[in-house]
Motif scaffolding. Structure first.
Motif, PDB file in Angstrom:
ATOM      1  N   ASN A   1      43.418 -25.840  57.915  1.00 34.10           N
ATOM      2  CA  ASN A   1      43.737 -25.665  59.426  1.00 34.10           C
ATOM      3  C   ASN A   1      45.022 -26.640  59.614  1.00 34.10           C
ATOM      4  O   ASN A   1      45.826 -26.090  60.448  1.00 34.10           O
ATOM      5  N   THR A   2      45.056 -27.747  59.316  1.00 33.24           N
ATOM      6  CA  THR A   2      46.111 -28.790  59.637  1.00 33.24           C
ATOM      7  C   THR A   2      47.478 -28.000  58.974  1.00 33.24           C
ATOM      8  O   THR A   2      48.496 -27.976  59.383  1.00 33.24           O
ATOM      9  N   LEU A  59      50.976 -26.694  60.774  1.00 27.44           N
ATOM     10  CA  LEU A  59      52.052 -27.314  60.574  1.00 27.44           C
ATOM     11  C   LEU A  59      53.184 -26.286  60.143  1.00 27.44           C
ATOM     12  O   LEU A  59      54.363 -26.160  60.184  1.00 27.44           O
ATOM     13  N   GLN A  60      52.762 -25.629  59.193  1.00 21.08           N
ATOM     14  CA  GLN A  60      53.671 -24.441  58.520  1.00 21.08           C
ATOM     15  C   GLN A  60      53.934 -23.282  59.630  1.00 21.08           C
ATOM     16  O   GLN A  60      54.902 -22.502  59.451  1.00 21.08           O
ATOM     17  N   SER A  61      52.949 -23.225  60.782  1.00 19.26           N
ATOM     18  CA  SER A  61      53.414 -22.333  61.762  1.00 19.26           C
ATOM     19  C   SER A  61      54.537 -22.475  62.805  1.00 19.26           C
ATOM     20  O   SER A  61      54.726 -21.905  63.545  1.00 19.26           O
ATOM     21  N   THR A  62      54.972 -23.961  62.460  1.00 16.05           N
ATOM     22  CA  THR A  62      56.059 -24.495  63.594  1.00 16.05           C
ATOM     23  C   THR A  62      57.192 -23.699  63.693  1.00 16.05           C
ATOM     24  O   THR A  62      57.829 -23.233  62.617  1.00 16.05           O
ATOM     25  N   PRO A  78      51.674 -29.273  69.727  1.00 17.04           N
ATOM     26  CA  PRO A  78      51.577 -27.794  70.172  1.00 17.04           C
ATOM     27  C   PRO A  78      51.369 -26.573  69.107  1.00 17.04           C
ATOM     28  O   PRO A  78      50.674 -25.764  69.533  1.00 17.04           O
ATOM     29  N   ALA A  79      52.001 -26.752  68.031  1.00 15.42           N
ATOM     30  CA  ALA A  79      51.548 -25.623  67.026  1.00 15.42           C
ATOM     31  C   ALA A  79      50.393 -25.922  66.460  1.00 15.42           C
ATOM     32  O   ALA A  79      49.671 -25.197  65.677  1.00 15.42           O
ATOM     33  N   LEU A  92      45.444 -33.385  74.375  1.00 14.79           N
ATOM     34  CA  LEU A  92      46.759 -33.625  73.502  1.00 14.79           C
ATOM     35  C   LEU A  92      47.868 -32.884  73.875  1.00 14.79           C
ATOM     36  O   LEU A  92      48.793 -33.139  73.744  1.00 14.79           O
ATOM     37  N   VAL A  93      47.661 -31.630  74.669  1.00 16.91           N
ATOM     38  CA  VAL A  93      48.596 -30.602  75.140  1.00 16.91           C
ATOM     39  C   VAL A  93      48.359 -30.608  76.531  1.00 16.91           C
ATOM     40  O   VAL A  93      47.772 -29.473  76.753  1.00 16.91           O
TER      41      VAL A  93
END
Length: 257
Positions: free
Chosen positions: A137-138, A142-145, A170-171, A245-246
């Motif tokens: 999931n991490t 990050l790839q969806s940024t 946020p991503a 965190l967001v």
């Protein structure tokens, strides 16, 4: 606020519906050993709740499983970030993560008994079960940024810290929350299952095992209810921390209220 109250009311009604089904099933079976009803289970829980041994067992299992989950979460985020940053490292880790996701928990438990002994069994099992979930999931988060945002950050010479805070985090958080919903439940299921097999002293798994030995079905279901409640509270706390965190409007987003 009104929408929240209606949602809570529906949840209570649905929970009551399934409790009634449970009671009807227990009445149909009419055998306390095969199936204890909700009142028998609550009575067993009421006898356990005031005892020091109850809290000692819950604290022992909670501490061990939380330790395993926390270590796996930290390492999963670290390895997922490294895999995103260095594709060759991601390719190197891929066979290991596939192995961790594919090997049955029972096999891990038997090996862990040899490696770590029964006292730390639930720590290692929770770690091994949670690690690939958080890692995957991490990496996906990050790839969806948004690449346009990253390009804008480069154009305006945004500092690495600001890129992490305002673009990557946020991503990443929605993916981490999704992974944690699965990983938290799995950590408790696998951790307690490991304790039932290894039977470490003063653990929830030991109490489940002893309930089975003495055919104490009400006690077995009472301990199962405790596991469900503690796991749900732990999940809610972790998701709340991730939401913080967001910040939205200077306050933490509750996420799952």
């Amino acid at each position: 606020m009104r929408h929240y109250s209606k949602k809570t009311g529906r949840r209570l009604l649905f929970a009551l519906f399934w409790v009634m089904i449970w009671q009807l099933a227990a009445m149909a079976v009419d055998n306390d050993i095969l199936m204890a009803g909700p009142w028998d289970t609550i009575g067993a829980l009421g006898r356990l709740f005031p005892t020091g041994e109850f809290w000692r067992s819950v604290g022992f299992s909670f501490g061990k499983i939380t330790l395993g989950f926390g270590a796996a979460f930290a390492m999963g985020v670290g390895l997922g970030t490294a895999g995103y940053r260095f594709p060759i490292f991601r390719e190197l880790l891929e066979p290991l993560m596939v192995l961790l996701k594919s090997v049955p928990v029972a096999s891990f438990v038997i090996l862990a008994l040899i490696w770590a002994g029964s006292a730390n069994l639930s720590v290692l099992i929770a770690f091994l079960v949670v690690l690939p979930i958080i890692y995957v999931n991490t990496a996906a988060g990050l790839q969806s940024t948004d690449h346009k945002l990253l390009e804008m950050a480069r154009v305006f010479n945004m500092t690495p810290w600001k890129r992490i805070r305002y673009i990557y985090v946020p991503a990443l958080i929605p993916y981490l929350k999704s992974g944690c919903r699965i990983a938290l439940g799995m950590s408790w299921k696998s951790g307690v299952a490991a304790e039932v097999i290894g039977v470490p002293g003063h653990s929830v798994g030991e109490k489940l095992y002893m309930s089975k030995i003495y055919l104490d079905t009400a006690g077995l279901m009472a301990w199962t209810l405790v596991i469900i409640l503690v796991s749900a509270l732990f999940e809610r706390a972790v998701l709340k921390l991730l939401s913080c965190l967001v910040p939205k409007g200077g306050a933490c987003d509750g996420g799952d209220s």
